[in-house]
Design a protein around this motif. Structure first.
Motif, mmCIF file in Angstrom:
data_model
loop_
_atom_site.group_PDB
_atom_site.id
_atom_site.type_symbol
_atom_site.label_atom_id
_atom_site.label_comp_id
_atom_site.label_asym_id
_atom_site.label_seq_id
_atom_site.Cartn_x
_atom_site.Cartn_y
_atom_site.Cartn_z
ATOM 1 N N THR A 25 0.810 -0.974 -0.087
ATOM 2 C CA THR A 25 0.145 0.047 -0.089
ATOM 3 C C THR A 25 0.845 1.270 -0.147
ATOM 4 O O THR A 25 0.642 2.103 -0.934
ATOM 5 C CB THR A 25 -0.976 0.083 1.341
ATOM 6 O OG1 THR A 25 -0.216 -0.080 2.292
ATOM 7 C CG2 THR A 25 -1.867 -1.080 1.275
ATOM 8 N N THR B 230 -5.897 3.213 -0.234
ATOM 9 C CA THR B 230 -6.070 2.066 -0.940
ATOM 10 C C THR B 230 -7.311 1.475 -1.125
ATOM 11 O O THR B 230 -7.863 0.909 -2.214
ATOM 12 C CB THR B 230 -4.963 1.153 -0.582
ATOM 13 O OG1 THR B 230 -3.634 1.733 -0.461
ATOM 14 C CG2 THR B 230 -4.850 -0.231 -1.617
ATOM 15 N N VAL C 203 -4.257 -4.473 -6.497
ATOM 16 C CA VAL C 203 -5.013 -3.799 -5.254
ATOM 17 C C VAL C 203 -6.189 -4.125 -4.746
ATOM 18 O O VAL C 203 -6.408 -4.468 -3.638
ATOM 19 C CB VAL C 203 -5.243 -2.291 -6.289
ATOM 20 C CG1 VAL C 203 -5.943 -1.483 -5.028
ATOM 21 C CG2 VAL C 203 -3.853 -1.746 -6.545
#
Lengths: 343, 293
Positions: free
Chosen positions: A172, B34, B261
């Motif tokens: 991240t 995110t 992701v």
């Protein structure tokens, strides 16, 4: 508890640890003394009217049979330890003779893969650990000052960087500092330098990994210090206050000494954990600029086709020696305490 | 008077509270960013030109017609078969936690109740084992596991994770059992129970708080592990963390970073719930070792 019942109670856990922790250490040490077989070569001579030519081919069948017969490879003694990828005594001697000053010597020393990885591992360990201690204490003091209703949610959020899988947490962050990511692009705007990339220069990559390390370890020291702050005796604090000590003085002279055992505890855990830094290097794809001891072992083991067990074993043994040196002060202290108690 | 002094706002307090707020932002922002971005297209998640695109989803609207898209999740879970890894993770985590707690309670209880020297030495050895980098152990496993043909399957990985987990589990449960008064099981033994019966009928009913706390950390170790699962599992038995790592190699080439992701967010969510429900136990577990010294 009798020896007999102790034995049966401890048997499952002890056998698990002996089989899968102690024995692998022995196995690694043995592996490190062997090296992969050389390929079995066949030399064939093919003659044409213009002369004879020798061609060398690899006899894959014979090579496979050989490695099946002796999976460890051939005995190499301590050869792997002293070769270029590990302790590189020969190369160091050469560099020492050829370099004109100490700076040049260290510069060339760091070109050797083992010393480069060792340099990063030690830098990471000894930079992250003190930062984690100091910042963790600062956050703990701050949270302690918060009104009660905010404490729970604050602790919840604070725990996240530590609880989250290291590989995932590092990813991240990595996506954010990517040149197209939010932090990376903002930095380019601030410094007005479109070629600025956190991934391209060695000092920036090191800094990024260290910042990640601090980010992910802070919650641990924060929680431990926070719990420790709850046990600081109120009377002592008040006595110091009556004697006219400022908040800062109370902090330095009363609270910090009270928390000293926790500092030792956190340092111990942090040294152990930071010394094996590995996942962030994978996530940040940083291997071109920073490698760690764990990473070079991993790299040997995933070498396509034929894992370099000997090389990985030698680095593993050297790493274990490093861990032993790090733990030595703690073990000596515990040993002394134990003897004092026993007499 | 002391209370009044505590309530007063001092510069010291302002700075320390400000510092906490800064830390909270740093701690939470990457996850929020995110998670939000995982519902956008790649052009928005990595929006070099204008970072507000990542929030408003300008390109996502242009490409899919809506400000949110589940394309990343669809690609990861269905196309790349992320669900397989989720099943593998469930199996590995469940058995690792159960077996390590069984071994750990027995061993921790024995260590807490034995006054002999060897109990101390076993604890010290466990501390040294705890410090071993996992990759050094893995490089010891690989060759024998290949030789015995047990490489790549889930049971091997489970037993290895159990073993790696034991030093920590032993320390935690040892200090927990020290807090349960000796008189309880000893009086049961005076009444004619064997040591094991005393453990079964007296200790087991009261040990659950300590076991749950230790179990949480066993869970985290098994769930978060990359080194062991990456090296010891074949591709079809992969758990989620090595799967995410392998996404990085394959999907970046195809321009499908959003799959990774989405997978990363999917892997984080269970941990979020874990902290939400067990925050108190996690905090007490982290401090248990420290307070004991």
């Amino acid at each position: 508890m009798t020896h007999r019942s102790f034995f049966w109670f401890i048997l499952p856990t002890l056998s698990a640890m002996l089989l899968f922790i102690a024995l692998p250490i022995v196995s690694v040490a043995i592996q490190s003394l062997f090296i992969e077989h050389e390929q079995v070569l066949i030399v064939t001579e093919s003659c044409t009217p213009f002369g004879c030519e020798e061609t060398t081919t690899v006899d894959t069948e014979a090579s496979a049979a050989l490695s099946k017969e002796q999976p460890l490879g051939r005995f190499n003694g301590l050869g792997t330890y002293t070769n270029r990828s590990h302790l590189a005594f020969g190369e160091i001697g050469e560099i020492w003779n050829n370099s004109s000053n100490v700076g040049e010597f260290f510069g060339e020393l760091l070109d050797l893969p083992f010393y480069w990885a060792l340099a990063f591992t030690l830098t990471y360990t000894f930079v992250v650990t003190p930062f984690v201690l100091v910042l963790g204490l600062a956050i703990a003091v701050g949270v302690n000052n918060l009104p009660k209703i905010f404490k729970g949610p604050t602790i919840f959020v604070s725990l996240l960087p530590m609880i989250v899988t290291p590989l995932v947490g590092a990813l991240t962050i990595f996506w954010m500092v990517d040149v197209d990511g939010v932090i990376g692009a903002t930095l380019q705007n601030i410094f007005n330098d479109p070629s600025l990339s956190m991934k391209a220069s060695t000092p920036l990559v090191w800094a990024m990994l260290i910042v990640y390390g601090i980010w992910s370890s802070l919650p641990f020291s924060f929680i431990v210090f926070y719990a420790g702050l709850q046990t600081v005796p109120k009377d002592t604090i008040e006595a110091a206050q009556i004697d006219g000590a400022s908040k800062w003085q109370r902090m330095v002279h009363v609270v910090v000494p009270h928390l000293m055992p926790l500092v030792v505890f956190i340092s111990l855990i942090q040294l152990m954990d930071n010394f094996r830094v590995f996942e962030p290097i994978i996530s940040f794809q940083a291997e071109a600029h920073a490698t760690s001891l764990s990473w070079i072992i991993f790299n040997d083991l995933i070498a396509a086709g034929n894992p370099l067990y000997g090389s990985a074993g030698a680095t593993s043994v050297l790493t274990i020696i490093g861990v032993a040196i790090l733990l030595m002060p703690v073990l000596i202290r515990t040993w002394r305490d134990f003897n004092r108690k026993a007499h | 008077m002391a209370i009044k002094a505590e309530k007063r706002i001092t510069p010291f307090k302002v700075i320390s509270v400000g510092f906490v707020i800064l830390w909270l932002v740093i701690a939470a922002f990457p996850f929020l960013w995110t998670a939000w971005g995982s519902f956008k297209v790649q052009g928005d998640f990595f929006s070099k030109a204008d970072w507000t695109n990542a929030i408003t989803g300008a390109l996502t609207i242009a490409e899919t017609g809506s400000a949110f898209t589940a394309n990343g999740y669809e690609g990861a879970w269905i196309q790349e078969e992320f669900w397989r890894s989720v099943i593998n993770t469930c199996i590995v985590v469940f058995f690792t936690v159960t077996i390590s707690l069984t071994f750990g309670t027995l061993g921790g209880y024995a260590l807490a109740r034995s006054g002999y020297k060897y109990a101390f030495w076993i604890l010290m050895a466990a501390l040294v084992f705890r410090a071993m980098p996992h990759i050094t152990l893995v490089s010891g496993y690989l060759l024998p596991f290949f030789e015995w043909n047990i490489w790549g399957i889930l049971p091997t990985t489970i037993i290895v994770l159990v073993a790696i987990n034991q030093p920590f589990t032993l320390w935690m449960l040892h200090s927990f059992f020290l807090n349960i008064p000796k008189d309880m099981d000893e009086s049961a033994m005076v009444d004619g129970c064997t040591r094991f019966q005393a453990f079964r009928y007296v200790i087991i009913p009261v040990m659950w708080p300590g076991v749950i706390t230790t179990g949480l950390f066993s869970f985290l170790l098994a769930y978060n592990d990359f080194t062991v699962t990456r090296m010891l599992l074949s591709q079809e038995n992969e758990t989620i963390i090595p799967k995410i790592a392998s996404f990085l190699g394959s999907t970046q080439v195809q321009g499908n970073v959003m799959f990774a992701v989405a997978a990363v967010v999917s892997a984080t969510v269970p941990l979020l719930f874990l902290v939400m429900f067990f925050q108190r136990q996690i905090v007490s577990g982290l401090t248990a070792g420290a307070v004991k010294g």
